[in-house]
Design an enzyme around this catalytic site. Structure first.
Site, mmCIF file in Angstrom:
data_model
loop_
_atom_site.group_PDB
_atom_site.id
_atom_site.type_symbol
_atom_site.label_atom_id
_atom_site.label_comp_id
_atom_site.label_asym_id
_atom_site.label_seq_id
_atom_site.Cartn_x
_atom_site.Cartn_y
_atom_site.Cartn_z
ATOM 1 C CD GLU B 34 19.368 -0.396 -2.903
ATOM 2 O OE1 GLU B 34 18.165 -0.070 -2.800
ATOM 3 O OE2 GLU B 34 20.111 -0.617 -1.925
ATOM 4 C CG HIS B 52 1.422 -9.711 6.995
ATOM 5 N ND1 HIS B 52 1.542 -10.745 7.886
ATOM 6 C CD2 HIS B 52 2.669 -9.180 6.865
ATOM 7 C CE1 HIS B 52 2.811 -10.830 8.296
ATOM 8 N NE2 HIS B 52 3.510 -9.892 7.690
ATOM 9 C CB VAL B 173 21.528 9.659 -1.587
ATOM 10 C CG1 VAL B 173 21.299 11.161 -1.430
ATOM 11 C CG2 VAL B 173 20.890 9.150 -2.879
#
Lengths: 408, 474
Positions: B34, B52, B173
């Site tokens: 992350e 939703h 990354v």
């Protein structure tokens, strides 16, 4: 549940003064509840001088003012529950509080709510732009420096000319930070004249009136602000944008009485002050609950907050003894030129004092307290400015017509 | 450092972490990379937090299918993972004949998609559900809901971690090399060698897709700005109120949060800057005006904060928004799962998405299932759980014990925002005026770090310049 006499919420300049007064009047059971681990309130972080001229007859620092109040309270054997935050007050004056030993419930014969105010935040004034670190209210920056020995930044811009902002301009400068400028949305400073001179002029920090921050820059830490001049309607004027590089933005954009607990209790709140609507005895719409100090309306000096709290103490003492006149018969409303006035209700049974702020700076004005065509009181002022709270004594109102306070 | 994993997931948001959690059921070694210091710093934490119903998406689309599935399982998921979720329902408010036709079609589409509990309601019923709402009739979706997007994502991530997934936070990354059927992923100073790669990078997914050699996707950012209103408003709004949707956009809505605030937004502005979260002045005013036509309680004095989020939308050459793309491109890389355009309803659909990815991977490899996998996460430790109830944040009633526990969170997040998202401290009406320094101080003490090393969020977001003066080490 514990049954107690008169409970004071908040151990700042108002709360401690109220508690001391109560004991001196002869109240036997006085309990102070304070959410911080120490008494003194915001005074603890106000290490500048200028406190105490009214109450102690000398200019002292905030911590000294707090220490004097604290020693008075200690001498009188006043009990104080620190580290205890009031969560709720019920209409029958039962206080629920969070404390180191869990949730406690205390029933009070009378309550004086004197828990102070909070600062308007970036969110509440909706400053556009990114949300980097380094945007602090003046009080938070002050706490970092004076209570935690931490430096919020090295290169600051200050928005708002409230007293704490001015004090922080000087404080940051004295600790080696650069303060580029102070910007004020209004066309007049919000702080005391003495603070403009002693905190800005003496350090050559420029104050730009009718200017505001229109954008905050910086993804991670603040890198700068865009500042614009504003027009008479306080709207930014296109083409006046100027970029100021900074690593810290200090906000001194107003104080709001912190009335979450009174609001939840169902106390009537005055939208113009954000404080409770009180009568001339400083009693709220719930009988036996009084309010004073910056929790009621924001004062210019701690000394005034203390003085008001003492008045609340006298009335709470009378209430607890069953001797207070509690009719709320007439409304007192701010009229022409007045932004707010306290009290908002009166019994109509005796004289009272209206404490108020005007909307704009004007010279040679009379402030009148009127009921219909009748003038209940007036006072002439060579100069009225919004940043200074003023008061006018008025005689008892009669009948049922509302009372109005106006500038003329 | 050089690390070796069976599976590396790029992106630790709600989708990446859900995938990690599903894959943690197997004995495969799994890592999550992350780029932010926490798992909720981008889109997973910057949204309306609405669960939703699945009626707003094209028939046959992945968005429709996975959203309906996600909606159905949300109750059980919130029980299992201990995050706040309320199936409060929601209304889409209309006024004109055209609105009526659109809502009727939306209901039909919803039922075709497998959604349930959709109905048209008249003015009386509408005002019974939401007393202050402005509108003549509405479509009511009784299975829509709201959740805490921070704890939802964090609990999924923490549970994945609990089941053996390794999290590498602040690992962006920079390149992916392939050699002998293996991936070599560079992130900061570290290299991660992996058989499988899953691209769940959200806003960064196009860049990762390109690194994998899967090129040609066009992804635009759709930025939505929001206002947050004070908790006094929450009780006046029992459920989200939406306007009639268009094909591409849900419209500016007012939404209660599970904690009693109200959010207003989002607008939708196309952007190619995926990291600018500033909220402009004119947008604030526009949100207020626009949403005031649905609900009358939006006043400047009640705004406590603004924020924005960015949705990565995959579009075709004409700019038409496409479905979720979840693929393995055998022609390019048969050991990479590529997720593109995971925008709304990604929050609702995260777990169904992850189950789909799980199937795609496990169908192709020899994966053994763990016998001791535990999908349970405790509910957050809150005020009522603390013995010592000394408050640090008195707007949100957050105790010192909660802050300290949050500082010792399993993912090792030590930022102020990390504490905020886990405890709600600093989220109240004073916006940290009274508790900022207390929380900063606790981070210094509990983590044993210096004042100048405390961060708000990303590495550049220093909080303090340092000690003001040296005095006996205090």
């Amino acid at each position: 549940m514990e049954n107690r006499g008169i409970v004071v919420i908040g151990a700042g300049p108002a709360g401690l003064a109220a508690a001391v007064k109560l004991r001196r009047l002869g109240a036997e059971d006085v309990l102070v509840i304070e959410r911080e681990n120490e008494t003194g309130g915001i005074l603890r972080q106000c290490i500048h001088d200028g406190f105490g001229l009214e109450r102690f007859g000398k200019s002292i620092s905030g911590p000294e003012y707090a220490a004097l109040l604290k020693s008075e309270a200690e001498e009188l054997g006043i009990e104080c529950l620190t580290g205890t935050s009031v969560l709720e007050i019920s209409k029958d004056r039962t206080i629920t509080a969070a404390s180191p030993s869990g949730v406690v419930e205390i029933h009070a014969e009378a309550i004086i709510a004197a828990a102070g105010c909070r600062e308007r935040s970036r969110g509440s004034i909706m400053i556009p732009g990114e949300r980097p670190a380094g945007v602090y209210t003046a009080g938070t920056a002050q706490a970092y420096m004076n209570l935690y020995n931490r430096m919020p930044g090295r290169n600051a811009v200050i928005l708002g000319s409230g007293d704490i902002g001015l004090i922080m301009a000087r404080r940051l400068t004295l600790e080696g930070a650069k303060v580029s400028a102070v910007f004020e949305l209004q066309d007049h400073p919000n702080g005391l004249e003495r603070n403009i001179v002693q905190c800005l002029d003496d350090y050559s920090i420029p104050l730009y009136l009718s200017h505001t921050v229109t954008e905050i820059h910086g993804k991670d830490r603040i890198e700068g602000v865009t500042v614009s001049a504003v027009d008479g309607n306080l709207r930014p004027i296109e083409g006046t944008e100027k970029y100021y590089s900074c690593d810290t933005l200090i906000l001194s954009v107003g104080l709001i009485p912190d009335n979450t607990i009174l609001e939840k209790a169902g106390v009537e709140i005055d939208p113009s002050t954000n404080g409770a609507v009180v009568d001339e005895h400083l009693m709220t719409s719930i009988p036996g609950i009084f309010s004073a100090g910056n929790m009621l309306h924001v004062h210019d000096l701690a000394d005034f907050a203390s003085a008001e709290a003492e008045a609340a103490a006298e009335n709470a003492f009378l209430y607890a003894s069953g001797k207070l006149d509690t009719g709320r018969n007439l409304s007192v409303v701010p009229g022409e030129g007045v932004s707010h006035t306290v009290p908002g209700r009166i019994t109509g049974h005796g004289p009272f004092t209206a404490s108020l702020r005007v909307r704009k700076k004007e010279r040679g004005k009379t402030v009148e307290v009127r009921q219909g065509g009748k003038i209940l009181g007036y006072r002439f002022f060579p100069l009225v400015i919004p940043s200074q709270m003023i008061s006018v004594d008025a005689e008892a109102a009669a009948g049922c017509e509302n009372v109005e306070v106006i500038v003329r | 450092m050089h690390y070796r994993f069976d599976i590396v997931i790029i992106g630790g948001g709600v989708v990446g972490s859900s995938i990690a959690r599903e894959l943690s059921r197997t004995t495969a070694s799994v890592a999550v990379l992350e780029r932010n210091p926490d798992v909720v710093d981008e889109t997973s934490g910057r949204n309306s937090a609405v669960v939703h119903g699945g009626f707003a998406y094209d028939r046959g689309s992945l968005k429709a299918k996975l959203c309906v599935e996600g909606n159905r399982m949300m109750g059980a998921l919130s029980e299992e993972l201990g995050f706040p979720f309320v199936r409060c329902g929601k209304v889409l408010v209309g006024n004109t004949d055209e609105d009526l036709r659109t809502l009727e079609n939306t209901i039909k589409q919803g039922y075709d998609n497998g959604a349930s509990g959709l109905s048209l309601i008249d003015s009386a019923k509408l005002h019974e559900l939401v007393p202050a709402v402005i509108g003549s009739f509405a479509m009511f979706s009784e299975n829509s809901g709201i959740l805490d997007p921070f704890l939802y994502t964090i609990h999924i991530a923490e549970n994945a971690h609990e089941n053996g997934v390794e999290y590498f936070l602040s690992h962006e990354v920079s390149s992916i090399a392939k050699k002998d059927g293996r991936h070599f992923i560079s992130a900061g100073d570290d290299t991660f060698e992996a058989d499988w790669v899953v691209n769940a990078a959200g806003l960064g997914a196009k860049a990762i897709s390109d690194m994998l050699g899967i090129e040609g996707y066009k992804v635009i950012g759709s930025k939505g700005n929001y206002l947050v209103l004070d908790k006094t408003l929450g009780p006046l709004l029992p459920m989200p109120v939406y306007p009639v949707p268009s094909n591409t956009y849900m419209g500016i809505h007012v939404t209660p949060t599970v904690d009693g605030n109200v959010t207003v937004g989002p607008d939708a502005i196309n952007t190619d800057d995926f990291s600018y979260y500033g909220v402009p002045a004119d947008k604030m005013e526009y949100l207020r005006e626009s949403a005031s036509s649905l609900w009358p309680h939006i006043n400047k004095k009640d705004v406590i904060r603004t924020f924005s989020g960015i949705l990565p939308k995959w579009v075709d050459d004409n700019g038409k928004i496409q479905d979720f793309r979840i693929e393995i491109r055998d022609d390019i890389d048969s050991m990479a799962v590529n997720l593109i355009g995971i925008e709304s309803p990604g929050l609702t659909a995260a777990v169904p998405i992850s189950r789909m990815v799980f199937s795609m991977i496990t169908e192709r490899g020899q994966f053994q299932m763990k016998t001791d996998w535990n999908g349970h996460h405790d509910k957050p430790f809150r005020f009522s759980d603390a013995d010592d109830k000394t408050l640090i944040c008195s707007c949100e009633n957050v105790t010192e014990e909660e802050i300290v526990r949050a500082i010792h969170n399993p993912l090792g997040v030590h930022t102020l925002s990390g504490i905020k998202y886990r405890t709600r401290a600093m989220m109240g009406r004073c916006q940290s005026g009274f508790c900022h320094m207390k929380i900063e101080h606790l981070i210094e003490r509990k983590c044993g770090i210096r004042a100048e090393d405390v961060r708000y969020m990303r590495p550049g977001s220093w909080v303090l310049a340092g000690k003001m003066r040296e005095c006996n080490g205090k």
